[in-house]
Enzyme design. Structure first.
Site, mmCIF file in Angstrom:
data_model
loop_
_atom_site.group_PDB
_atom_site.id
_atom_site.type_symbol
_atom_site.label_atom_id
_atom_site.label_comp_id
_atom_site.label_asym_id
_atom_site.label_seq_id
_atom_site.Cartn_x
_atom_site.Cartn_y
_atom_site.Cartn_z
ATOM 1 N N ASP A 1 -13.342 -12.035 -75.799
ATOM 2 C CA ASP A 1 -13.396 -10.523 -75.965
ATOM 3 C C ASP A 1 -12.031 -10.149 -76.467
ATOM 4 O OD1 ASP A 1 -16.038 -10.301 -75.027
ATOM 5 O OD2 ASP A 1 -15.092 -9.941 -72.796
ATOM 6 N N GLU B 1 -22.624 -16.241 -61.192
ATOM 7 C CA GLU B 1 -23.504 -14.887 -61.403
ATOM 8 C C GLU B 1 -25.013 -15.590 -61.841
ATOM 9 O OE1 GLU B 1 -21.895 -11.967 -64.013
ATOM 10 O OE2 GLU B 1 -23.709 -11.070 -64.501
ATOM 11 N N ASP C 1 -29.308 -2.982 -68.741
ATOM 12 C CA ASP C 1 -27.963 -2.551 -68.522
ATOM 13 C C ASP C 1 -27.601 -1.039 -68.369
ATOM 14 O OD1 ASP C 1 -26.995 -5.595 -68.099
ATOM 15 O OD2 ASP C 1 -26.359 -5.785 -70.367
ATOM 16 N N ASP D 1 -20.947 -3.659 -65.141
ATOM 17 C CA ASP D 1 -21.434 -4.496 -66.193
ATOM 18 C C ASP D 1 -22.626 -3.726 -66.665
ATOM 19 O OD1 ASP D 1 -21.640 -6.510 -67.975
ATOM 20 O OD2 ASP D 1 -22.479 -8.117 -66.382
ATOM 21 N N LYS E 1 -28.788 -15.325 -63.128
ATOM 22 C CA LYS E 1 -29.618 -14.151 -63.955
ATOM 23 C C LYS E 1 -31.127 -14.945 -64.369
ATOM 24 C CE LYS E 1 -29.806 -11.491 -68.304
ATOM 25 N NZ LYS E 1 -28.995 -11.024 -69.564
ATOM 26 N N GLU F 1 -25.623 -9.236 -59.482
ATOM 27 C CA GLU F 1 -25.776 -8.251 -60.593
ATOM 28 C C GLU F 1 -27.024 -7.569 -60.169
ATOM 29 O OE1 GLU F 1 -24.590 -8.567 -64.765
ATOM 30 O OE2 GLU F 1 -26.705 -7.595 -65.078
ATOM 31 N N ASP G 1 -33.524 -6.381 -70.993
ATOM 32 C CA ASP G 1 -32.267 -6.378 -70.243
ATOM 33 C C ASP G 1 -31.539 -4.881 -70.452
ATOM 34 O OD1 ASP G 1 -30.106 -6.959 -68.939
ATOM 35 O OD2 ASP G 1 -29.452 -8.434 -70.490
ATOM 36 N N HIS H 1 -29.884 -8.265 -62.501
ATOM 37 C CA HIS H 1 -30.416 -9.430 -62.440
ATOM 38 C C HIS H 1 -31.404 -9.778 -61.441
ATOM 39 C CE1 HIS H 1 -26.689 -10.954 -65.007
ATOM 40 N NE2 HIS H 1 -27.318 -10.019 -65.594
ATOM 41 N N MET I 1 -10.524 -9.895 -63.105
ATOM 42 C CA MET I 1 -11.233 -11.026 -63.384
ATOM 43 C C MET I 1 -11.334 -11.542 -64.809
ATOM 44 S SD MET I 1 -14.600 -11.151 -64.733
ATOM 45 C CE MET I 1 -16.203 -10.346 -64.575
ATOM 46 N N HIS J 1 -13.962 -11.674 -71.100
ATOM 47 C CA HIS J 1 -14.405 -13.288 -71.697
ATOM 48 C C HIS J 1 -13.136 -13.550 -72.603
ATOM 49 C CE1 HIS J 1 -18.431 -11.396 -71.191
ATOM 50 N NE2 HIS J 1 -18.902 -12.467 -70.891
ATOM 51 N N ASP K 1 -21.470 -7.124 -59.915
ATOM 52 C CA ASP K 1 -21.791 -6.437 -61.143
ATOM 53 C C ASP K 1 -22.519 -5.283 -61.062
ATOM 54 O OD1 ASP K 1 -20.163 -7.953 -62.711
ATOM 55 O OD2 ASP K 1 -21.736 -8.970 -63.655
#
Ligand code: GCO
Ligand code: MN
Ligand code: MN
Length: 389
Positions: free
Chosen positions: A60, A184, A260, A290, A186, A220, A258, A223, A91, A57, A248
């Protein structure tokens, strides 16, 4: 180079976001448990574990309030780190959810100034990504949703989202950036109800854009699973439509928070079908993880996590090849497509084929009585996965 059959290599296109291996382990109930590594340190870590790409991002890498001079220095150091450790940046994306300004969403927010700020921020992220060589721009909506549907009509939100995306496609074209946008979906985090809750919703939306050819999806695992859906089916529909621009990979048990998790950690069989699909069709894009390490881990555990994602993918890829070559599986599959009684084909419509089809008498009882042996097929799959075949 390692002779380990499951060692990651650049042609596998394994990538991680800075926010994944950089996740310090904060959750709603607890403070961070790991040191916050700098982007340059994270690139070194990814180089060490054998990743091919690093995604980010905007914030980030570059803090939201950085000056132009700070930004340039940060980007220069980061580019150097990528060169030193042999990583590419396939990306980029923009963070339109952390800052309080985005508490009512970004492109769909009610305040036109928030919508304008969102588009401005996305343009900045596109500039940054172009500088780093990225050709894929992911858009995860973050807070594009509601707690109370009294706040705006949902179709107005769809129109606002379209307007922003049309603008950003033109921005990419005007600057010769060559981005492909990957949307994306979710379903229900971080707000109660998120617009475009599934990959299928985005696939329906894309043809309504000014430049549908530039826009695809980024499904993803977590998701789709949190919505109780089948990831491989979503991916297959995207692939079949020519819209699988990014993916993802992680894992998630339905109905939980969530999670992950590391790829394949929760449902290895679902992960197997997904890897098998991607490999069978020859998906050539990045395999992006991800996910993040358990909160019990420190920096060494983060490396274990990252290595585990890639290793599991490669093991499942080998299992998929084994499944495809298994004589018993092949015999079962060959039998499945055989017609058990003569029948006119459907094919292209013509009055004659329609008449022939309408006039045909089927032995329906025989069709219903056919045994399909999917029990055997699935048990063979299980045995291949469990390593006894
Ligand atoms: C999530 C999302 C994000 C996005 C990322 C890139 O559940 O928070 O998966 O990790 O993928 O923001 O757009
Ligand atoms: Mn996610
Ligand atoms: Mn994601």
């Amino acid at each position: 180079m390692s002779d380990d059959a499951y060692a990651p290599r650049p042609e596998h296109k394994f990538s991680f976001g800075l926010w994944t291996v950089g996740n310090p382990g904060r959750d709603p109930f607890g403070e961070p448990v790991r040191p916050r590594l700098t982007p340059v340190e994270l690139v070194a870590l990814l180089g060490e574990v054998g990743a091919w790409g690093v995604n980010l991002h905007d914030n980030d890498l570059v803090p939201i309030d950085a000056t132009a001079a700070e930004r340039d220095r940060i980007v220069r150091d980061f580019r150097q780190a990528c060169a030193d450790h042999g990583l590419v940046v396939p990306m980029v994306t923009t963070n339109l959810f952390t800052d309080p300004a985005f508490k009512d969403g970004a492109f769909t927010a009610n305040d036109p100034a928030v919508r304008a700020l969102s588009v401005q921020k996305a343009m900045g992220a596109m500039d940054l990504g172009a500088e780093l060589g990225a050709k894929i721009f992911v858009m995860w909506g973050g807070r594009e949703g509601t707690e109370t549907d009294g706040c705006r009509r949902p179709d107005v939100a769809v129109r606002r989202f379209r307007e922003a995306l049309n603008f950003l496609c033109e921005y990419s074209i005007a600057n010769g950036y060559g981005y492909r946008f990957a949307l994306e979906a979710k379903p229900n985090e971080p707000r109660s109800d998120i617009y475009f809750a599934t990959t299928g919703a985005y696939l329906g939306f894309i043809p309504t854009l000014d430049h549908p050819e530039l826009v695809g999806v980024n499904p993803e695992v977590a998701h789709e699973h949190m919505a109780g859906l089948n990831m491989t089916h979503a991916v297959a529909q995207a692939w079949e439509a020519g819209k699988l621009f990014h993916i993802d990979l992680n894992d998630q048990v339905i109905g939980r928070y969530d999670q992950d998790f590391r790829f394949g950690a929760a449902n290895p069989k679902a992960a197997f079908w997904l890897v098998k699909f991607l490999e069978d069709v020859g998906y050539a894009g990045p395999r992006h993880f991800d996910a993040h390490a358990y909160r019990t881990e420190g920096v060494e555990g983060v490396k274990d996590f990252a290595r585990g994602c890639m290793r599991t993918y490669l093991i499942l890829k080998e299992k998929a090849a084994r499944w495809n070559a298994d004589p018993d599986v092949r015999a079962l599959l060959a039998g499945l497509a055989e017609a058990t009684q003569a029948a006119p084909g459907v094919g292209a419509f013509s009055p004659d084929t329609a008449a022939a089809l309408k006039g045909h008498r089927f032995d329906r009882a025989a069709l219903g009585g056919r045994e399909l042996a999917y029990e055997r097929l699935d048990q063979l799959t299980t045995e291949i996965l469990l390593g006894v075949r």
